[in-house]
Design a protein around this motif. Structure first.
Motif, PDB file in Angstrom:
ATOM      1  N   ASP A 187       0.810  -1.238   0.071  1.00  0.00           N
ATOM      2  CA  ASP A 187      -0.025  -0.034  -0.003  1.00  0.00           C
ATOM      3  C   ASP A 187       0.882   1.231  -0.063  1.00  0.00           C
ATOM      4  N   ARG A 188       2.171   1.098   0.089  1.00  0.00           N
ATOM      5  CA  ARG A 188       3.160   2.120   0.180  1.00  0.00           C
ATOM      6  C   ARG A 188       3.647   2.427  -1.248  1.00  0.00           C
ATOM      7  N   ILE A 189       3.359   1.711  -2.322  1.00  0.00           N
ATOM      8  CA  ILE A 189       4.194   1.969  -3.531  1.00  0.00           C
ATOM      9  C   ILE A 189       3.756   3.164  -4.268  1.00  0.00           C
ATOM     10  N   ILE A 190       4.682   3.922  -4.658  1.00  0.00           N
ATOM     11  CA  ILE A 190       4.423   5.085  -5.174  1.00  0.00           C
ATOM     12  C   ILE A 190       4.437   5.103  -6.816  1.00  0.00           C
ATOM     13  N   HIS A 191       5.178   4.130  -7.372  1.00  0.00           N
ATOM     14  CA  HIS A 191       5.428   3.945  -8.779  1.00  0.00           C
ATOM     15  C   HIS A 191       5.968   2.459  -8.819  1.00  0.00           C
ATOM     16  N   GLU A 192       5.599   1.798  -9.969  1.00  0.00           N
ATOM     17  CA  GLU A 192       6.236   0.518 -10.322  1.00  0.00           C
ATOM     18  C   GLU A 192       6.422   0.518 -11.842  1.00  0.00           C
ATOM     19  N   ASN A 193       7.468   0.015 -12.496  1.00  0.00           N
ATOM     20  CA  ASN A 193       7.482  -0.443 -13.799  1.00  0.00           C
ATOM     21  C   ASN A 193       7.749  -1.942 -13.626  1.00  0.00           C
ATOM     22  N   PRO A 194       6.769  -2.539 -14.175  1.00  0.00           N
ATOM     23  CA  PRO A 194       6.626  -3.953 -13.776  1.00  0.00           C
ATOM     24  C   PRO A 194       7.500  -5.046 -14.800  1.00  0.00           C
ATOM     25  N   ASP A 195       8.078  -4.317 -15.614  1.00  0.00           N
ATOM     26  CA  ASP A 195       9.064  -5.114 -16.536  1.00  0.00           C
ATOM     27  C   ASP A 195      10.002  -6.032 -15.685  1.00  0.00           C
ATOM     28  N   PRO A 196      10.151  -7.129 -16.145  1.00  0.00           N
ATOM     29  CA  PRO A 196      11.161  -8.152 -15.055  1.00  0.00           C
ATOM     30  C   PRO A 196      12.586  -7.717 -15.373  1.00  0.00           C
ATOM     31  N   CYS A 197      12.963  -7.073 -16.487  1.00  0.00           N
ATOM     32  CA  CYS A 197      14.357  -6.844 -16.579  1.00  0.00           C
ATOM     33  C   CYS A 197      14.689  -5.226 -16.310  1.00  0.00           C
ATOM     34  N   ASN A 198      13.981  -4.364 -17.070  1.00  0.00           N
ATOM     35  CA  ASN A 198      14.447  -3.100 -16.941  1.00  0.00           C
ATOM     36  C   ASN A 198      12.997  -2.345 -15.832  1.00  0.00           C
ATOM     37  N   GLY A 199      12.466  -3.019 -15.075  1.00  0.00           N
ATOM     38  CA  GLY A 199      11.677  -2.522 -14.171  1.00  0.00           C
ATOM     39  C   GLY A 199      11.964  -2.278 -12.653  1.00  0.00           C
ATOM     40  N   PHE A 200      11.268  -1.710 -11.826  1.00  0.00           N
ATOM     41  CA  PHE A 200      11.484  -1.455 -10.510  1.00  0.00           C
ATOM     42  C   PHE A 200      10.368  -1.063  -9.704  1.00  0.00           C
ATOM     43  N   VAL A 201      10.392  -0.854  -8.338  1.00  0.00           N
ATOM     44  CA  VAL A 201       9.350  -0.375  -7.583  1.00  0.00           C
ATOM     45  C   VAL A 201       9.975   0.693  -6.831  1.00  0.00           C
ATOM     46  N   LEU A 202       9.251   1.723  -6.934  1.00  0.00           N
ATOM     47  CA  LEU A 202       9.591   3.019  -5.958  1.00  0.00           C
ATOM     48  C   LEU A 202       8.866   3.096  -4.471  1.00  0.00           C
ATOM     49  N   VAL A 203       9.214   2.966  -3.393  1.00  0.00           N
ATOM     50  CA  VAL A 203       8.678   2.915  -2.125  1.00  0.00           C
ATOM     51  C   VAL A 203       9.269   4.057  -1.336  1.00  0.00           C
TER      52      VAL A 203
END
Ligand code: GTA
Length: 329
Positions: free
Chosen positions: A179-195
């Motif tokens: 519930d704290r995730i601000i942004h996600e790029n779900p790409d398994p190789c070039n993605g990330f989660v911003l918290v």
């Protein structure tokens, strides 16, 4: 940053909370009490305190129902002032005691109401010996690590003992902090989660602190980066800045975006902190600006497999001993 002219932020009074973020009054309405038995912690020792940071790092012992004892680290921090609460603080001040007075100068001891004198408590429990060492005040030494040192000394060491990164996987798999995730790029190789980083209570922007955790699990640290990772790093830089501006109103030009070397947790992550905040670990011997890292990789794909890197180690860290035994310190 002052909150007088707040950005479209979830933190300002009356602002609608974007999804994934709770407003402060909602947070206060959360059930009182916690799963951690703070009241039954036995104080073992003060690991470190800092008058400047207004923080104390405490080693405590928790006694379980069956009498078993486990170690805990508690970080107690006085939280920064929130501009919109200052007037209330002055109006509703409790006891005010004169300490000294001289000409036009005077100082007082003020006891504000409890709701205006919050303390942030960070708990690591059960804490390992490594956690106790991490927060213990110690002398530090600078190491200059060549690529050979990395391969022969550092890499075997971090493969044999480093902090668990289960908390990172929990975030990536939405088992914690979802519930704290601000942004996600779900790409398994070039993605990330911003918290939000757990050092930030999200009540004020002065100490804004977020981290981007990459989805792929094969990049430990700066040392593993090559030109192959540039698309990933570009995504983190661009999307991370955009998301923070959108959610918190802080422009990219007021963010310090960097990696730590050595990190504590060997799963690549990028720190985003407010430029005006002197965040722990943002000094030259530890922080590498993301844009500089990207430039270095553009100039030479193997930059981080060639150059020496400097970092600080605490006096009784086992890694320092390994460098000493190898005659490298
Ligand atoms: N959202 O569960 C988590 C979590 N954990 C376990 C760590 N982080 C988390 N974030 C979320 N959820 O910024 C964050 C950490 C850190 C980042 C890891 O992940 O807060 P790193 O791998 O480069 O490790 O970053 P680093 O820098 O050693 O971590 P950390 O904890 O920031 O420690 C650096 C130094 O800062 C410490 O030695 C200590 O002296 C100081 N420090 C740590 N915590 C605090 C604090 N709360 N207040 C003041 N100083 C602190």
């Amino acid at each position: 940053r002052r909150m007088a002219t707040p950005p479209p932020s979830p933190l300002s009074p009356g602002a609608a909370a974007p999804s994934g973020l709770r407003r402060r009054d909602e947070a206060e309405a959360a059930p009182v009490g916690s799963s951690f038995p703070l009241g039954s912690v036995r104080l073992r020792r003060l690991l470190r305190d800092s008058a400047r940071e207004k923080a104390a790092f405490v080693h405590g012992q928790v006694v379980g129902a069956a009498g078993e004892e486990t170690d805990a680290v508690l970080i107690l921090e006085k939280t920064p002032f929130q501009e919109e609460k200052i007037e209330e603080l002055l109006r509703r001040h409790g006891k005010m005691e004169l300490q000294m007075s001289n000409d036009i100068y005077s100082t007082y001891r003020l006891q504000p109401p409890p709701e205006l004198s919050e303390i942030k408590v960070t708990v690591v429990h059960p804490a390992t010996e490594k956690h106790l060492q991490k927060y213990l005040r110690q002398e530090v030494h600078l190491i200059r690590e060549t690529w050979e040192d990395y391969k022969n000394i550092t890499l075997p060491f971090i493969q044999s003992q480093s902090f668990s990164i289960q908390w990172v996987y929990n975030i990536l798999e939405k088992k914690a902090e979802a519930d704290r995730i601000i942004h996600e790029n779900p790409d398994p190789c070039n993605g990330f989660v911003l918290v939000p980083d757990f050092k930030w209570n999200q009540n004020q922007l002065e100490d804004l602190y977020l981290i981007a955790l990459i989805h792929r699990r094969d990049v430990k640290s700066l040392r593993d980066l090559t030109a192959e990772h540039l698309p990933l790093l570009r995504n983190i830089l661009q999307e991370g800045k955009e998301a923070i501006t959108k959610h918190f109103g802080v422009p990219g030009s007021q963010l310090r975006i960097y990696l730590h070397y050595q990190p504590s947790y060997y799963h690549l992550h990028v720190h985003f902190t407010a430029l005006g905040y002197d965040a722990p670990g943002c000094s030259v011997e530890r922080a590498h600006l993301l844009e500089d890292v990207m430039d270095n990789l553009l100039l030479d794909a193997q930059h981080y497999q060639k150059r020496a890197l400097t970092f600080p180690l605490r006096a009784d860290e086992p890694l320092l001993k390994r460098f000493q035994e190898a005659g490298r310190v």
